[in-house]
Design a protein around this motif. Structure first.
Motif, PDB file in Angstrom:
ATOM      1  N   SER A   1       9.654  -4.339 -29.711  1.00 39.38           N
ATOM      2  CA  SER A   1      10.615  -5.363 -29.289  1.00 39.38           C
ATOM      3  C   SER A   1      11.742  -4.742 -28.484  1.00 39.38           C
ATOM      4  O   SER A   1      12.099  -3.568 -28.663  1.00 39.38           O
ATOM      5  CB  SER A   1      11.197  -6.087 -30.509  1.00 39.38           C
ATOM      6  OG  SER A   1      12.083  -5.248 -31.221  1.00 39.38           O
ATOM      7  N   ALA A   2      12.324  -5.538 -27.571  1.00 40.55           N
ATOM      8  CA  ALA A   2      13.422  -5.055 -26.737  1.00 40.55           C
ATOM      9  C   ALA A   2      14.618  -4.655 -27.583  1.00 40.55           C
ATOM     10  O   ALA A   2      15.305  -3.678 -27.282  1.00 40.55           O
ATOM     11  CB  ALA A   2      13.815  -6.122 -25.721  1.00 40.55           C
ATOM     12  N   VAL A   3      14.870  -5.399 -28.641  1.00 39.85           N
ATOM     13  CA  VAL A   3      16.019  -5.099 -29.505  1.00 39.85           C
ATOM     14  C   VAL A   3      15.859  -3.730 -30.150  1.00 39.85           C
ATOM     15  O   VAL A   3      16.795  -2.914 -30.166  1.00 39.85           O
ATOM     16  CB  VAL A   3      16.174  -6.191 -30.588  1.00 39.85           C
ATOM     17  CG1 VAL A   3      17.249  -5.787 -31.594  1.00 39.85           C
ATOM     18  CG2 VAL A   3      16.522  -7.527 -29.947  1.00 39.85           C
ATOM     19  N   LYS A   4      14.660  -3.454 -30.662  1.00 38.01           N
ATOM     20  CA  LYS A   4      14.426  -2.168 -31.319  1.00 38.01           C
ATOM     21  C   LYS A   4      14.392  -1.022 -30.299  1.00 38.01           C
ATOM     22  O   LYS A   4      14.833   0.095 -30.592  1.00 38.01           O
ATOM     23  CB  LYS A   4      13.123  -2.216 -32.111  1.00 38.01           C
ATOM     24  CG  LYS A   4      13.210  -3.067 -33.372  1.00 38.01           C
ATOM     25  CD  LYS A   4      11.943  -2.952 -34.212  1.00 38.01           C
ATOM     26  CE  LYS A   4      12.080  -3.737 -35.508  1.00 38.01           C
ATOM     27  NZ  LYS A   4      10.854  -3.619 -36.349  1.00 38.01           N
ATOM     28  N   GLN A   5      13.866  -1.305 -29.108  1.00 39.17           N
ATOM     29  CA  GLN A   5      13.849  -0.279 -28.068  1.00 39.17           C
ATOM     30  C   GLN A   5      15.267   0.113 -27.672  1.00 39.17           C
ATOM     31  O   GLN A   5      15.583   1.295 -27.531  1.00 39.17           O
ATOM     32  CB  GLN A   5      13.082  -0.788 -26.847  1.00 39.17           C
ATOM     33  CG  GLN A   5      11.582  -0.872 -27.044  1.00 39.17           C
ATOM     34  CD  GLN A   5      10.890  -1.523 -25.864  1.00 39.17           C
ATOM     35  OE1 GLN A   5      11.525  -2.167 -25.031  1.00 39.17           O
ATOM     36  NE2 GLN A   5       9.574  -1.361 -25.775  1.00 39.17           N
ATOM     37  N   ARG A   6      16.113  -0.885 -27.516  1.00 38.92           N
ATOM     38  CA  ARG A   6      17.514  -0.623 -27.142  1.00 38.92           C
ATOM     39  C   ARG A   6      18.234   0.128 -28.244  1.00 38.92           C
ATOM     40  O   ARG A   6      19.024   1.047 -27.968  1.00 38.92           O
ATOM     41  CB  ARG A   6      18.211  -1.955 -26.831  1.00 38.92           C
ATOM     42  CG  ARG A   6      19.721  -1.861 -26.634  1.00 38.92           C
ATOM     43  CD  ARG A   6      20.077  -0.982 -25.455  1.00 38.92           C
ATOM     44  NE  ARG A   6      21.514  -0.877 -25.308  1.00 38.92           N
ATOM     45  CZ  ARG A   6      22.292  -0.080 -26.055  1.00 38.92           C
ATOM     46  NH1 ARG A   6      21.748   0.708 -26.975  1.00 38.92           N
ATOM     47  NH2 ARG A   6      23.596  -0.040 -25.834  1.00 38.92           N
ATOM     48  N   ALA A   7      17.968  -0.229 -29.487  1.00 36.92           N
ATOM     49  CA  ALA A   7      18.609   0.461 -30.612  1.00 36.92           C
ATOM     50  C   ALA A   7      18.142   1.911 -30.684  1.00 36.92           C
ATOM     51  O   ALA A   7      18.942   2.828 -30.909  1.00 36.92           O
ATOM     52  CB  ALA A   7      18.297  -0.274 -31.910  1.00 36.92           C
ATOM     53  N   LYS A   8      16.839   2.120 -30.485  1.00 37.84           N
ATOM     54  CA  LYS A   8      16.300   3.483 -30.502  1.00 37.84           C
ATOM     55  C   LYS A   8      16.925   4.319 -29.393  1.00 37.84           C
ATOM     56  O   LYS A   8      17.311   5.476 -29.601  1.00 37.84           O
ATOM     57  CB  LYS A   8      14.779   3.445 -30.327  1.00 37.84           C
ATOM     58  CG  LYS A   8      14.151   4.823 -30.128  1.00 37.84           C
ATOM     59  CD  LYS A   8      12.659   4.732 -29.886  1.00 37.84           C
ATOM     60  CE  LYS A   8      12.074   6.103 -29.594  1.00 37.84           C
ATOM     61  NZ  LYS A   8      10.602   6.059 -29.433  1.00 37.84           N
ATOM     62  N   LEU A   9      17.026   3.727 -28.209  1.00 32.55           N
ATOM     63  CA  LEU A   9      17.612   4.444 -27.085  1.00 32.55           C
ATOM     64  C   LEU A   9      19.051   4.831 -27.384  1.00 32.55           C
ATOM     65  O   LEU A   9      19.491   5.937 -27.044  1.00 32.55           O
ATOM     66  CB  LEU A   9      17.548   3.580 -25.824  1.00 32.55           C
ATOM     67  CG  LEU A   9      18.042   4.221 -24.531  1.00 32.55           C
ATOM     68  CD1 LEU A   9      17.172   5.415 -24.144  1.00 32.55           C
ATOM     69  CD2 LEU A   9      18.055   3.193 -23.396  1.00 32.55           C
ATOM     70  N   GLY A  10      19.801   3.946 -28.015  1.00 36.97           N
ATOM     71  CA  GLY A  10      21.191   4.243 -28.355  1.00 36.97           C
ATOM     72  C   GLY A  10      21.305   5.429 -29.297  1.00 36.97           C
ATOM     73  O   GLY A  10      22.146   6.318 -29.102  1.00 36.97           O
ATOM     74  N   VAL A  11      20.458   5.460 -30.319  1.00 36.58           N
ATOM     75  CA  VAL A  11      20.463   6.577 -31.277  1.00 36.58           C
ATOM     76  C   VAL A  11      20.083   7.876 -30.566  1.00 36.58           C
ATOM     77  O   VAL A  11      20.698   8.927 -30.774  1.00 36.58           O
ATOM     78  CB  VAL A  11      19.489   6.305 -32.441  1.00 36.58           C
ATOM     79  CG1 VAL A  11      19.371   7.535 -33.343  1.00 36.58           C
ATOM     80  CG2 VAL A  11      19.964   5.106 -33.253  1.00 36.58           C
TER      81      VAL A  11
END
Length: 313
Positions: A92-102
């Motif tokens: 999901s885009a939400v999880k991808q964005r969160a992963k990228l942030g970490v």
């Protein structure tokens, strides 16, 4: 990759880049035909593929293949030797964005140049911003693979877009992605390279001579410079000095009189360097980021170009 016209290029970082009213950059279409810019893209793609070939990862497009953090995750762990505790696959885009942030938080902890990190963030990378992606990859390469012969002195034209009370303000600027290649025999040395290397004791005398020159021409503005290393880093005094020496008034609305962010300081210095190049004063390429980061050799190069032209006036 086709680079569209200004009218249909998404602003840097897209909607995810920040609230409305934020200054943003647009890569100019001229980058498409810039050999150095294209060489850098190709070099970075080949480097990533070489690093990750044993993992059967193949990158074809920097912005399309790196935005979700998967390739960046593998690349960072491979070149740095550090593990990042994030999910391997996120759909999901939400999880991808969160992963990228970490992931980028972890990257930031291992990169020393804070001013370079302001050129990219998770919002920009996730929005497939090519310029931000290039800045990130160059920072990683310079930190963890200093042996790489990155294409030197790569810069592109950008348009800075800034909403105002009366509409939209746009201005052109030059964005430097890589500087001169240290240790490259093909990179030209100048008097300051020799001065710092062979006669470090004379650097103080040169700095004092330039301070005297600067203060002489800033006296009418009731300004005094005592520290070349820091007082020119935001570009304000440099712009005022150029106006005094060149004999024209620089509209105060065209630069930040009290810059607070790295981007504002880069804008000021880039504007000043553009004026010097257009006026035939500066003959060598200068990276604005080096002035902002208080690299005294670079600052002296800029000021010495003015000193040579106006020392007898």
């Amino acid at each position: 990759m086709e680079i569209p016209q200004l009218s249909d290029v998404p602003l840097i970082g897209g909607e995810a880049a920040g609230p409305s009213g934020e200054r943003r950059k647009i890569l100019q279409p001229s980058a498409k035909s810039d050999p150095k810019f294209q060489d850098l893209k190709t070099f970075l793609i080949e480097w990533i593929n070489d690093e990750l070939r044993h993992e059967h990862i193949v990158v074809k497009s920097l912005e399309d293949d790196l935005y979700d953090g998967l390739v960046l995750h593998h690349l960072f762990e491979k070149i740095s030797g550090n593990k990042v505790d994030v999910e391997e696959m996120t759909l999901s885009a939400v999880k991808q964005r969160a992963k990228l942030g970490v992931l980028l938080d972890a990257v930031s902890q291992h990169l020393g140049a804070a001013e370079e990190q302001e050129k990219w963030d998770a919002n920009l990378i996730f929005a497939k911003d090519l310029l931000a992606t290039l800045h990130l990859l160059v920072s990683l390469a310079q930190r963890f693979r200093p042996d790489l012969a990155l294409p030197a002195e790569v810069c592109v034209d950008v348009v800075i877009v800034e909403p105002t009370k009366t509409g939209m303000k746009t201005e052109k600027a030059t964005e430097f992605i890589t500087g001169s290649r240290d240790g490259d025999a093909s990179a030209k040395t100048d008097a300051f390279d020799q001065l710092f290397a062979l006669n470090p004791d004379k650097v103080k005398d040169v700095k004092q001579a330039i301070v005297n020159f600067v203060n002489k021409h800033l006296a009418d503005l009731c300004l005094t410079v005592t520290d070349l290393d820091s007082q020119f880093a935001d570009g304000v005094i440099l712009l005022l000095l150029i106006g005094q020496l060149e004999g024209y008034f620089i509209n105060l609305s065209s630069f930040f009189l009290t810059p607070t962010t790295h981007e504002e300081k880069i804008h000021n210095v880039s504007f000043a360097l553009e004026l010097l190049v257009d006026g035939g004063v500066l003959q060598i390429p200068i990276n604005p980021a080096d002035v902002v980061s208080r690299d005294i050799k670079t600052t002296l190069r800029v000021l010495y170009s003015l000193f040579l032209k106006y020392k007898c006036s």
